[in-house]
Design a protein around this motif. Sequence first.
Motif, short mmCIF file in Angstrom:
data_model
loop_
_atom_site.label_atom_id
_atom_site.label_comp_id
_atom_site.label_asym_id
_atom_site.label_seq_id
_atom_site.Cartn_x
_atom_site.Cartn_y
_atom_site.Cartn_z
N LYS A 1 0.83 -1.21 0.00
CA LYS A 1 0.00 0.00 0.00
C LYS A 1 0.87 1.26 0.00
N VAL A 2 1.92 1.26 0.81
CA VAL A 2 2.81 2.42 0.85
C VAL A 2 3.46 2.62 -0.51
N ALA A 3 3.91 1.54 -1.14
CA ALA A 3 4.55 1.64 -2.45
C ALA A 3 3.58 2.16 -3.50
N GLU A 4 2.35 1.65 -3.47
CA GLU A 4 1.35 2.06 -4.46
C GLU A 4 1.00 3.54 -4.35
N GLU A 5 0.93 4.05 -3.12
CA GLU A 5 0.50 5.44 -2.93
C GLU A 5 1.66 6.42 -2.91
N SER A 6 2.87 5.89 -3.10
CA SER A 6 4.05 6.76 -3.13
C SER A 6 4.69 6.84 -4.51
N LEU A 7 4.50 5.79 -5.31
CA LEU A 7 5.02 5.77 -6.68
C LEU A 7 4.64 7.05 -7.41
N VAL A 8 5.56 7.61 -8.20
CA VAL A 8 5.32 8.90 -8.86
C VAL A 8 5.27 8.71 -10.38
N LEU A 9 4.17 9.12 -10.97
CA LEU A 9 4.05 9.13 -12.43
C LEU A 9 4.61 10.46 -12.93
N LEU A 10 5.74 10.38 -13.65
CA LEU A 10 6.43 11.60 -14.09
C LEU A 10 6.03 12.04 -15.49
N LYS A 11 5.70 11.07 -16.35
CA LYS A 11 5.35 11.43 -17.72
C LYS A 11 4.29 10.47 -18.24
N ASN A 12 3.32 11.01 -18.97
CA ASN A 12 2.25 10.18 -19.52
C ASN A 12 1.76 10.79 -20.84
N LYS A 13 2.67 10.86 -21.79
CA LYS A 13 2.35 11.46 -23.09
C LYS A 13 1.32 10.61 -23.84
N ASP A 14 0.35 11.29 -24.43
CA ASP A 14 -0.72 10.64 -25.20
C ASP A 14 -1.50 9.65 -24.35
N GLN A 15 -1.47 9.85 -23.02
CA GLN A 15 -2.17 8.94 -22.11
C GLN A 15 -1.84 7.48 -22.41
N ILE A 16 -0.55 7.22 -22.58
CA ILE A 16 -0.11 5.85 -22.85
C ILE A 16 -0.40 4.94 -21.66
N LEU A 17 -0.51 5.53 -20.49
CA LEU A 17 -0.89 4.80 -19.29
C LEU A 17 -2.28 5.24 -18.85
N PRO A 18 -3.06 4.34 -18.23
CA PRO A 18 -2.73 2.96 -17.90
C PRO A 18 -2.77 2.03 -19.11
N ILE A 19 -2.08 0.90 -18.98
CA ILE A 19 -1.99 -0.10 -20.05
C ILE A 19 -3.26 -0.95 -20.08
N SER A 20 -3.67 -1.31 -21.27
CA SER A 20 -4.79 -2.24 -21.43
C SER A 20 -4.26 -3.66 -21.52
N LYS A 21 -4.95 -4.59 -20.87
CA LYS A 21 -4.55 -6.00 -20.91
C LYS A 21 -4.67 -6.58 -22.32
N LYS A 22 -5.40 -5.89 -23.19
CA LYS A 22 -5.57 -6.38 -24.56
C LYS A 22 -4.35 -6.11 -25.43
N GLN A 23 -3.48 -5.23 -24.96
CA GLN A 23 -2.30 -4.88 -25.75
C GLN A 23 -1.23 -5.96 -25.67
N LYS A 24 -0.41 -5.99 -26.71
CA LYS A 24 0.73 -6.91 -26.72
C LYS A 24 1.89 -6.18 -26.06
N ILE A 25 2.35 -6.72 -24.93
CA ILE A 25 3.28 -6.00 -24.06
C ILE A 25 4.56 -6.80 -23.87
N THR A 26 5.67 -6.09 -23.83
CA THR A 26 6.94 -6.72 -23.46
C THR A 26 7.56 -5.96 -22.30
N PHE A 27 8.02 -6.71 -21.29
CA PHE A 27 8.80 -6.15 -20.19
C PHE A 27 10.27 -6.37 -20.52
N ILE A 28 11.04 -5.30 -20.38
CA ILE A 28 12.46 -5.36 -20.75
C ILE A 28 13.32 -4.83 -19.61
#
Length: 768
Positions: free
Chosen positions: A310-337
């Motif tokens: 809970k502390v991590a979730e409410e402390s994490l900082v979103l610094l940039k979100n151009k074109d509202q790329i976030l939040p991610i949709s589960k329907k998208q094809k995603i790669t973690f790198i």
Amino acid sequence: MDKIQEILQQLSLEEKIALTTGANNWQTVSFEKYGVPSVVMSDGPHGLRKEQVDENNPNVFNSVKATAFPTASLAACSFDRKLVGQMGKALGEECITQGVDLLLGPGVNIKRSPIGGRNFEYFSEDPLISGELGAAYINGVQSNGIGTSLKHFFANSQEFRRVTGSSDVDERTLREIYLTNFEIAVKKGKPWTVMAAYNKINGCFATENAKYNENVLRDKWGFKGAIISDWGATHDRIKALIGGTDLTMPKEQATAEVVQKIKHSPELQKVLDRNCERLLALALKVKEQRDKRKKESFKRSLKPLEVAQKVAEESLVLLKNKDQILPISKKQKITFIGDFAKNPRYQGFGSSHVNSIHVISALEAVSKITEVSFSQGYREDGQDALQLRSKAAEKAKKSDLAVVFVGLPETYESEGYDRSHMKLPENHVKLIDAVSKANPNTIVVLQNGSPVEMPWADKVKGIVEMYLGGDAGGQAIVNALFGIVNPSGRLAESFPYKLEDHSSYLFFGGEGDHVEYREGVFVGYRYFETKKMPVRYPFGYGLSYTTFDYTDLVVDQKDDKASAKVTVTITNSGDRTGKEVVQLYVSPHKGNIIRPVKELKGFTKVTLQPKESKQVSFELDHRSFAYWNVEEKDWSVETGDYDIIIGKNAHENILVQTIHIVGDTVKNQKLTELSTIGDLLKNPNGVKYWEKISDRFFEAVTESGFANQKTDTKQVTADELEEQKNNDMYKLLLSLPITTLSQMIPEYSLEKLKQDIAEVNHGSWRLY
């Protein structure tokens, strides 16, 4: 006779001396025959590091299994006292399960520079945030009957030569920046103990510094607990005892010389008794709490991993979100790198290192939500790996979006040494470049203990600052990426474009054993905002998946003194539930005192449903407007106008209202003939004197031909001078030495001038 005095009378001199040092690395000496237990201590501050007694494995990392909570660098971004208090409560419960009486934390030192090696253990560059969240942490831990040790007292801003270095700081800067954080935490948290730092303050070791340990911490702030040394920070047992350090840690056998000095000095025996009283009070408090828990049959009320998440979730900082790329949709094809997706950097290195029960990686967490591909991207040892990078770019190219996990490896920042730069590892930067070229829909997740340079920021669409998220950090990252939680963290420190932009850059590290804090009060955003220096991300910055509107700023002053009630209304104008951090700054208009252009004086976090509005309020008091007056040795408020600002962050003002405050009456500065006319007019008697002599002065000025056409020969009052002080002519006049009066008025001798100035200083004068 109370219990402490009764025990004290029974203790021998040798027993008293033994009481003032450890029985071993982590316990105080016990005297069971007197009912004095041993106090068990353990490292914190973001997780229990209780060392296991194992002669075959003396490794400091051989500690009991425990939960790693988010480090202070992340938890501070919550701007949430209640949440940090809950984390403290969970930590206190961890202590109880392991038989620990005193948790060594929190760390509230100011982040003077972004490259301080131990910055991940500290909350902020701002004393209000540091003090308030430090107090919340203390109250949470101590609600369980477990003590805390507020550290490291004080001006402990770097790791380089930390044991021998002297923090050389002017008194005003100490009071406003490096002591205010501790003052707030002490007064609002009432920690059982305070830990004296390794470093010297203006040439005197913190463990020996009676001025601050006794006169300030105890006498002025009312601290009632014990002061303990950082481990190995005591260099002279007798000087430390006199200086207010009650307990030297770890165990340090007193020499025969020390025993003899105390034995033959009644004054030292009184000092020793004083310190023993404090340690006995601590030990008896521990005994009382242990007995209470036995009667009540302690049960955990919190699940530590859930609190950490809970502390991590409410402390994490979103610094940039151009074109509202976030939040991610589960329907998208995603790669973690990136290797950090699988093997996260989630805690700091050094004495706060936790032997974690279970670390949840982002890769593990995302597998419960949707299927993603994974590519390592770089080698953990830092060596360049073109093949891994090429494979990652290829996977990114075939995906709808790529999430790149990078940051600072454990060896980059640690207790014991400072960073030399703010850069990410080169192989991390190369990976970001390669992936963002292959797929413009790239999101970067940062795992680091302190700010990093981001020359690549314009190449990616999303940036998430996770700092060091603890055991559940990976789960928090995934929940934020997919919109299961709405990011609500705000930066508790500034992110400059480059290290050289920082006010401490030229002086950090010092020369030899002396570190001059030449930037003074201009630390962090106080410098950037006053200098109008652009930064990558300002203090207090952070984005959300919803939007907030601010209206109806009201500043209620009952009179023109230094206090006000401020109210403002916040509305969630978006379509998602979200949390907003409301930030109040006070900005003094230009006066005689050199001050930061604005300072944080209030903050709160509010939860709002879509279209919901809430009114929040702040109480501003004398200290909200004050500076430390070195001559008065007290807090003073300067008369003038002040802007009350509701800010989105330290740089972006939303609502502003100006108020006028009549400041404090301060003692008159003693004048000499070399004081300026401006100095004369700051003295109430000097103002009256000026009214008597200024008409003759201006006549003489005109007669001499010195004046230009703009000079009026009529008397100019002090009020008129104040109104016209920005006029170049009057700037010159105010800066002239008072001797100018005798130089310009023929019949006014220097001797007469000196006599008049002496009488002004005494509150009366003669007219010639």
